[in-house]
Design a protein around this motif. Structure first.
Motif, PDB file in Angstrom:
ATOM      1  N   THR A 123     -63.467  -1.586 -39.030  1.00  0.00           N
ATOM      2  CA  THR A 123     -62.928  -2.355 -40.136  1.00  0.00           C
ATOM      3  C   THR A 123     -62.112  -3.512 -39.576  1.00  0.00           C
ATOM      4  OG1 THR A 123     -61.415  -2.320 -42.016  1.00  0.00           O
ATOM      5  CG2 THR A 123     -60.953  -0.806 -40.243  1.00  0.00           C
ATOM      6  N   GLY A 124     -61.885  -4.516 -40.392  1.00  0.00           N
ATOM      7  CA  GLY A 124     -61.102  -5.652 -39.944  1.00  0.00           C
ATOM      8  C   GLY A 124     -59.731  -5.686 -40.589  1.00  0.00           C
ATOM      9  N   ARG A 125     -59.507  -4.730 -41.506  1.00  0.00           N
ATOM     10  CA  ARG A 125     -58.250  -4.759 -42.258  1.00  0.00           C
ATOM     11  C   ARG A 125     -57.356  -3.572 -41.890  1.00  0.00           C
ATOM     12  NH1 ARG A 125     -57.579  -7.215 -46.781  1.00  0.00           N
ATOM     13  NH2 ARG A 125     -56.677  -5.337 -47.688  1.00  0.00           N
ATOM     14  N   GLY A 126     -56.071  -3.860 -41.717  1.00  0.00           N
ATOM     15  CA  GLY A 126     -55.129  -2.827 -41.311  1.00  0.00           C
ATOM     16  C   GLY A 126     -54.980  -1.726 -42.335  1.00  0.00           C
ATOM     17  N   ASP A 127     -54.857  -2.108 -43.608  1.00  0.00           N
ATOM     18  CA  ASP A 127     -54.636  -1.078 -44.628  1.00  0.00           C
ATOM     19  C   ASP A 127     -55.853  -0.172 -44.763  1.00  0.00           C
ATOM     20  OD1 ASP A 127     -56.097  -3.179 -45.477  1.00  0.00           O
ATOM     21  OD2 ASP A 127     -55.120  -3.420 -47.407  1.00  0.00           O
ATOM     22  N   LEU A 166     -49.166  -0.823 -37.564  1.00  0.00           N
ATOM     23  CA  LEU A 166     -50.151   0.236 -37.777  1.00  0.00           C
ATOM     24  C   LEU A 166     -50.072   1.310 -36.695  1.00  0.00           C
ATOM     25  CD1 LEU A 166     -52.482   1.147 -39.530  1.00  0.00           C
ATOM     26  CD2 LEU A 166     -53.998  -0.317 -38.207  1.00  0.00           C
ATOM     27  N   CYS A 167     -49.834   0.869 -35.479  1.00  0.00           N
ATOM     28  CA  CYS A 167     -49.887   1.785 -34.346  1.00  0.00           C
ATOM     29  C   CYS A 167     -48.997   3.010 -34.506  1.00  0.00           C
ATOM     30  CB  CYS A 167     -49.548   1.025 -33.070  1.00  0.00           C
ATOM     31  SG  CYS A 167     -49.839   1.987 -31.599  1.00  0.00           S
ATOM     32  N   ASP A 188     -48.220   8.832 -35.583  1.00  0.00           N
ATOM     33  CA  ASP A 188     -47.676   9.891 -36.431  1.00  0.00           C
ATOM     34  C   ASP A 188     -48.761  10.874 -36.853  1.00  0.00           C
ATOM     35  OD1 ASP A 188     -45.178   8.952 -36.253  1.00  0.00           O
ATOM     36  OD2 ASP A 188     -45.015   8.184 -38.279  1.00  0.00           O
ATOM     37  N   LEU A 189     -49.956  10.355 -37.040  1.00  0.00           N
ATOM     38  CA  LEU A 189     -51.078  11.226 -37.399  1.00  0.00           C
ATOM     39  C   LEU A 189     -51.626  11.903 -36.138  1.00  0.00           C
ATOM     40  CD1 LEU A 189     -52.926   8.823 -39.876  1.00  0.00           C
ATOM     41  CD2 LEU A 189     -51.620  10.848 -40.489  1.00  0.00           C
ATOM     42  N   SER A 190     -50.917  11.731 -35.045  1.00  0.00           N
ATOM     43  CA  SER A 190     -51.319  12.226 -33.721  1.00  0.00           C
ATOM     44  C   SER A 190     -52.742  11.840 -33.361  1.00  0.00           C
ATOM     45  CB  SER A 190     -51.065  13.724 -33.569  1.00  0.00           C
ATOM     46  OG  SER A 190     -51.751  14.488 -34.501  1.00  0.00           O
ATOM     47  N   ILE A 191     -53.064  10.575 -33.614  1.00  0.00           N
ATOM     48  CA  ILE A 191     -54.335  10.017 -33.180  1.00  0.00           C
ATOM     49  C   ILE A 191     -54.046   9.035 -32.040  1.00  0.00           C
ATOM     50  CG2 ILE A 191     -56.308   8.593 -33.832  1.00  0.00           C
ATOM     51  CD1 ILE A 191     -55.842   9.513 -36.719  1.00  0.00           C
ATOM     52  N   PRO A 192     -54.655   9.231 -30.863  1.00  0.00           N
ATOM     53  CA  PRO A 192     -54.403   8.304 -29.766  1.00  0.00           C
ATOM     54  C   PRO A 192     -54.970   6.907 -30.056  1.00  0.00           C
ATOM     55  CG  PRO A 192     -56.037   9.952 -29.153  1.00  0.00           C
ATOM     56  CD  PRO A 192     -55.499  10.352 -30.483  1.00  0.00           C
ATOM     57  N   VAL A 193     -54.241   5.899 -29.607  1.00  0.00           N
ATOM     58  CA  VAL A 193     -54.608   4.514 -29.884  1.00  0.00           C
ATOM     59  C   VAL A 193     -54.798   3.749 -28.579  1.00  0.00           C
ATOM     60  CG1 VAL A 193     -53.835   2.352 -30.917  1.00  0.00           C
ATOM     61  CG2 VAL A 193     -53.306   4.522 -32.041  1.00  0.00           C
ATOM     62  N   ILE A 194     -55.903   3.001 -28.484  1.00  0.00           N
ATOM     63  CA  ILE A 194     -56.063   2.050 -27.397  1.00  0.00           C
ATOM     64  C   ILE A 194     -55.860   0.662 -27.976  1.00  0.00           C
ATOM     65  CG2 ILE A 194     -57.661   1.019 -25.743  1.00  0.00           C
ATOM     66  CD1 ILE A 194     -59.011   3.648 -25.423  1.00  0.00           C
ATOM     67  N   VAL A 195     -54.906  -0.058 -27.437  1.00  0.00           N
ATOM     68  CA  VAL A 195     -54.570  -1.367 -27.967  1.00  0.00           C
ATOM     69  C   VAL A 195     -55.370  -2.455 -27.260  1.00  0.00           C
ATOM     70  CG1 VAL A 195     -52.746  -3.092 -28.015  1.00  0.00           C
ATOM     71  CG2 VAL A 195     -52.278  -0.790 -28.815  1.00  0.00           C
ATOM     72  N   LEU A 196     -55.930  -3.364 -28.051  1.00  0.00           N
ATOM     73  CA  LEU A 196     -56.610  -4.545 -27.506  1.00  0.00           C
ATOM     74  C   LEU A 196     -55.712  -5.756 -27.690  1.00  0.00           C
ATOM     75  CD1 LEU A 196     -60.238  -4.318 -28.945  1.00  0.00           C
ATOM     76  CD2 LEU A 196     -59.480  -3.796 -26.632  1.00  0.00           C
ATOM     77  N   SER A 197     -55.660  -6.615 -26.706  1.00  0.00           N
ATOM     78  CA  SER A 197     -54.917  -7.854 -26.930  1.00  0.00           C
ATOM     79  C   SER A 197     -55.342  -8.936 -25.966  1.00  0.00           C
ATOM     80  CB  SER A 197     -53.425  -7.612 -26.823  1.00  0.00           C
ATOM     81  OG  SER A 197     -52.752  -8.805 -27.118  1.00  0.00           O
ATOM     82  N   SER A 198     -54.861 -10.146 -26.258  1.00  0.00           N
ATOM     83  CA  SER A 198     -55.292 -11.275 -25.442  1.00  0.00           C
ATOM     84  C   SER A 198     -54.717 -11.154 -24.034  1.00  0.00           C
ATOM     85  CB  SER A 198     -54.854 -12.583 -26.093  1.00  0.00           C
ATOM     86  OG  SER A 198     -53.508 -12.516 -26.441  1.00  0.00           O
ATOM     87  N   VAL A 202     -44.826   0.826 -28.943  1.00  0.00           N
ATOM     88  CA  VAL A 202     -45.059   1.405 -30.270  1.00  0.00           C
ATOM     89  C   VAL A 202     -45.879   2.678 -30.168  1.00  0.00           C
ATOM     90  CG1 VAL A 202     -44.794  -0.715 -31.590  1.00  0.00           C
ATOM     91  CG2 VAL A 202     -47.021  -0.111 -30.663  1.00  0.00           C
ATOM     92  N   GLY A 203     -46.119   3.145 -28.960  1.00  0.00           N
ATOM     93  CA  GLY A 203     -46.704   4.471 -28.820  1.00  0.00           C
ATOM     94  C   GLY A 203     -48.185   4.507 -28.511  1.00  0.00           C
TER      95      GLY A 203
END
Lengths: 226, 226
Positions: A32-36, A64-65, A70-80, A93-94
């Motif tokens: 998805t492209g939308r945060g919500d 969002l992160c 909090d939902l204990s889902i691991p996140v991989i962050v992408l950035s420039s 932010v975890g």
DNA sequence: GCATCAAGTTACAATACCGTTACAATTTAA
DNA sequence: TTAAATTGTAACGGTATTGTAACTTGATGC
């Protein structure tokens, strides 16, 4: 079961490439492209990993992160690539890991595998998912469609046992033994009946016609999905 | 016990900087520029993390890494920024994480903390952040929205345990054991109740309706964000 | 249909848990 | 040493939860 990956990025190209490559690598993918929208999908679909672009319009990646964590889902962050401070923000932010754009696909895959190997194989199942039902054993919480349902300790113990035996009936005798540590019980199965009733009031839309917490006549109770 | 970090890099400057910064951050640090020596130290000293320059003379980083992984010591690989393939090589030989040179010290520290927190090795997690709550374990301070809140030693111990189990309820029994070292307790949970009450007076806007330090009936207390 | 038993519901009383207050004991700082 | 801060203890009240009993509903087999 195949690991589930949710991709959150506003650039359509990146969504497409990642979807294709990761689906090809054998993962179940949504994007998805939308945060919500991402948050909604995360709650309902409960992915194993979220790949998140931190520079997201709308509900920003930085906001969002922590919600995902909090939902204990691991996140991989992408950035420039050139924004060094974004790495730090992302980790603060975890986020579980960080990959900079333009990224190398193989690197990303390796990092994904690493996380999945760890969360999947490592520790004993922290949460059990049965369709829209998510039982978080560590946090002692039950989620239905991402909505938290507050349960009392005994109620949760029942749900926990039923969830561990998903789709198969558990007899009242077993429940009595496991929930109430009752080796022999002079009393009948009153407590089981009452507590099941109370549970249905909380988790079922129509407690008289339950969809999740069913009874098999003569066998016992089971937790399942419609 | 403090977490132990071994630095393996042939550039003396980097050794020095890392040693200084990490020692300052509360870690026990050793460093070497030689691969064979590194292996020897790893075997004897058993560090919690090895920070390894992949472009090492002698016994190369690429060879050393899997040997360290065999000792089940997590490795953070350092390498030059422009060599993209080195990232992949690094991850493929089993490195836990990757940081490119020239690296940002804060980023490196965050990645170290993350690994240590996960592996449960030394307790060097310096700060725990839960939304607007920041618990500084080293300085024994609590910040809310950047504002310092002064806590007594026992109060801080409670916050520390709750912060380490953020979002998950901790029972009074566990708190008694961890805060008061009470293996068996003749008394009840009086002290827990009272201290929680006192804590709420300090950190909550409306102690009667707490937003951070919550209680889940029958489960225990938890630290969370609204 | 009817007897029988499993399962569901409701209401009420007993209990367990939690929060607060006040006060005594102890430790720490001045 | 005295004063202040911190900590432990006890008691009380309020409320959520839990067990028990009585009753109703539904399924099964004869």
């Amino acid at each position: 079961m195949r690991a589930k990956i949710l991709i959150v990025d506003d650039e359509q190209d990146i969504q497409d490439i990642l979807c294709f490559v990761l689906a090809d690598a054998g993962y179940a993918v949504q994007s998805t492209g939308r945060g919500d929208e991402a948050l909604q999908i995360a709650r309902q679909w409960v992915p194993d990993i979220v790949i998140l672009d931190i520079g997201l319009p709308g509900l920003s990646g930085l906001e969002l992160c922590p919600l995902l964590v909090d939902l204990s889902i691991p996140v991989i962050v992408l950035s420039s690539h050139d924004r060094d401070d974004q790495i730090i923000e992302g980790l603060e932010v975890g986020a579980e890991d960080y990959v900079s754009k333009p990224f190398n696909l193989k690197e990303l895959q390796l990092r994904i595998e690493k996380i999945i190997r760890r969360t999947g194989g490592g520790e004993a199942a922290q949460r059990i998912t049965i369709d829209v039902l998510v039982v978080d054993l560590k946090r002692q919480q039950l989620f239905i469609d991402g909505q938290e349902v507050s349960l009392t300790p005994t109620e949760f113990k029942i749900i926990e046992i039923l969830a561990k035996n998903a789709h198969t009936p558990v007899s009242s005798e077993v429940l009595l033994r496991q929930v109430w540590n009752a080796e022999e019980w002079i009393q009948g199965t009153e407590m089981v009946k009452v507590n099941i009733s109370r549970l249905r009031k909380k988790i079922e839309v129509d407690p008289a016609n339950p969809r999740y917490l069913l009874n098999r006549w003569g066998y016992g109770y089971l937790l399942t999905a419609p």
